[in-house]
Design a protein around this motif. Structure first.
Motif, short mmCIF file in Angstrom:
data_model
loop_
_atom_site.label_atom_id
_atom_site.label_comp_id
_atom_site.label_asym_id
_atom_site.label_seq_id
_atom_site.Cartn_x
_atom_site.Cartn_y
_atom_site.Cartn_z
N ARG A 181 100.08 -22.35 41.24
CA ARG A 181 99.08 -21.42 40.72
C ARG A 181 99.59 -20.00 40.83
N VAL A 182 99.48 -19.24 39.74
CA VAL A 182 99.98 -17.87 39.71
C VAL A 182 98.82 -16.96 39.32
N SER A 183 98.51 -15.97 40.15
CA SER A 183 97.45 -15.01 39.83
C SER A 183 97.90 -14.07 38.72
N GLU A 184 96.96 -13.66 37.89
CA GLU A 184 97.29 -12.77 36.78
C GLU A 184 97.71 -11.38 37.26
N MET A 185 97.24 -10.98 38.44
CA MET A 185 97.59 -9.68 39.00
C MET A 185 97.88 -9.85 40.48
N SER A 186 98.97 -9.23 40.95
CA SER A 186 99.30 -9.24 42.36
C SER A 186 98.59 -8.07 43.05
N THR A 187 98.74 -7.99 44.38
CA THR A 187 98.17 -6.86 45.10
C THR A 187 98.71 -5.55 44.58
N ARG A 188 100.00 -5.48 44.33
CA ARG A 188 100.60 -4.26 43.80
C ARG A 188 100.04 -3.93 42.41
N ASP A 189 99.86 -4.93 41.59
CA ASP A 189 99.26 -4.70 40.26
C ASP A 189 97.85 -4.15 40.37
N LEU A 190 97.07 -4.70 41.30
CA LEU A 190 95.69 -4.24 41.48
C LEU A 190 95.66 -2.80 42.00
N GLU A 191 96.60 -2.46 42.87
CA GLU A 191 96.67 -1.09 43.38
C GLU A 191 97.02 -0.11 42.27
N GLU A 192 97.96 -0.46 41.44
CA GLU A 192 98.32 0.42 40.33
C GLU A 192 97.20 0.50 39.31
N TRP A 193 96.51 -0.60 39.08
CA TRP A 193 95.42 -0.64 38.10
C TRP A 193 94.26 0.26 38.52
N SER A 194 94.01 0.33 39.83
CA SER A 194 92.86 1.09 40.33
C SER A 194 93.23 2.47 40.87
N GLY A 195 94.55 2.74 41.04
CA GLY A 195 94.97 4.00 41.62
C GLY A 195 94.86 4.04 43.12
N ALA A 196 94.91 2.87 43.79
CA ALA A 196 94.70 2.79 45.23
C ALA A 196 95.99 3.06 45.99
N LEU A 197 95.86 3.12 47.31
CA LEU A 197 97.02 3.24 48.18
C LEU A 197 97.96 2.06 47.96
N THR A 198 99.23 2.30 48.12
CA THR A 198 100.23 1.25 47.93
C THR A 198 100.54 0.59 49.26
N SER A 199 100.38 -0.72 49.30
CA SER A 199 100.70 -1.50 50.50
C SER A 199 102.00 -2.25 50.26
#
Length: 269
Positions: A181-199
């Motif tokens: 199973r592969v998610s459409e967005m990774s944590t890094r993708d979600l951070e870039e999408w929302s402008g959040a802090l980078t983990s």
């Protein structure tokens, strides 16, 4: 004996015994109604992450806020979340005020059209396989866009009752030896999408992640999990029962009926 009477255009009490006039002066009291400033902003992007171990759950909430008219945000928090709470606004840690046990107030930047609010907190996880997640909510904020919930579980734990109203945002990769199973967005993708802090941007080894998406107002999410070993034993038992029934009946109609029952039971587990 005191009586009420208007004297020379003024109202007051007077005594019949000595006609001493005692004027009463009435003044209008000016009152100001104190009301909370309405939150006039829009939340166009949001995502929430729940990272579970056997004994603990670490959670993260990210809101991208558009507007600039409101000076503060009132956020309703899940129970027992404020004791470990950390708040970031546009990548910088900020203080918060606790209005009551599960409500906090955060000062926003005035006259800034785009702001990203992030909340980090952790709570103990009970031994129940029923996982209920109450998401933080900004009071009076209107959700006008997409939001995601990113659930991370231990590798030996799987979901057997999926959350309602949420859409699974993943697909199956069939190009490898074993489908995964592969998610459409990774944590890094979600951070870039929302402008959040980078983990770190990746799920640690030994974990499995699930991504869900939905439009509209977030609420309480409920999923039921099960140890992977128990799930495998149940599926193996169903396969064994099907094999025995096929050998017993050897009837295509009966076999089709049994297979239908088994598939229905597997979906409902």
């Amino acid at each position: 004996n005191w009586l009420w009477e208007d004297l020379v255009g003024r109202s007051g009490f007077f005594s019949e015994a000595n006609i001493d006039f005692i004027p009463l002066v009435f003044e209008r009291a000016e009152t100001t109604e104190i009301t909370a400033q309405p939150f006039d902003e829009l939340v166009d992007r949001a995502w929430f992450q729940t990272w579970c171990t056997e004994t603990k759950r670490t959670e993260r909430a990210v809101f991208r806020i558009q507007g600039g008219g409101s000076r503060e945000a009132l956020v309703s928090m899940p129970p027992n979340a404020t004791s470990s709470l950390g708040v970031w606004l546009d990548g910088k840690t900020v203080d918060f005020r606790q209005s009551d046990e599960d409500t906090i107030s955060i000062d926003l930047k005035p006259n800034q059209s785009l702001q990203v609010l992030e909340l980090f907190y952790s709570r103990p996880r009970n031994n129940s396989r029923l996982l209920e997640t109450t998401l933080p909510k900004i009071a009076d904020a209107e959700f006008v866009g997409q939001w995601y919930w990113h659930l991370i579980l231990p590798r030996d734990e799987c979901i057997v009752a999926w959350p309602r109203r949420l859409t699974r945002a993943h697909h199956w990769d069939l190009n490898s030896l074993f489908p995964r199973r592969v998610s459409e967005m990774s944590t890094r993708d979600l951070e870039e999408w929302s402008g959040a802090l980078t983990s770190s941007g990746r799920v640690l080894a030994g974990s499995s992640d699930f991504l869900f998406g939905v439009m509209g107002e977030p609420g309480t999410i409920t999923v039921r999990t099960m140890p992977l070993s128990v799930y495998v034993l149940l599926v193996a038992g169903l396969v064994l029962v099907v094999g025995l029934l096929i050998q017993q009946f050897r009837n295509p109609v009966a076999v089709t009926l049994v297979l239908g029952i088994v598939i229905f039971a597997a979906i409902c587990i």
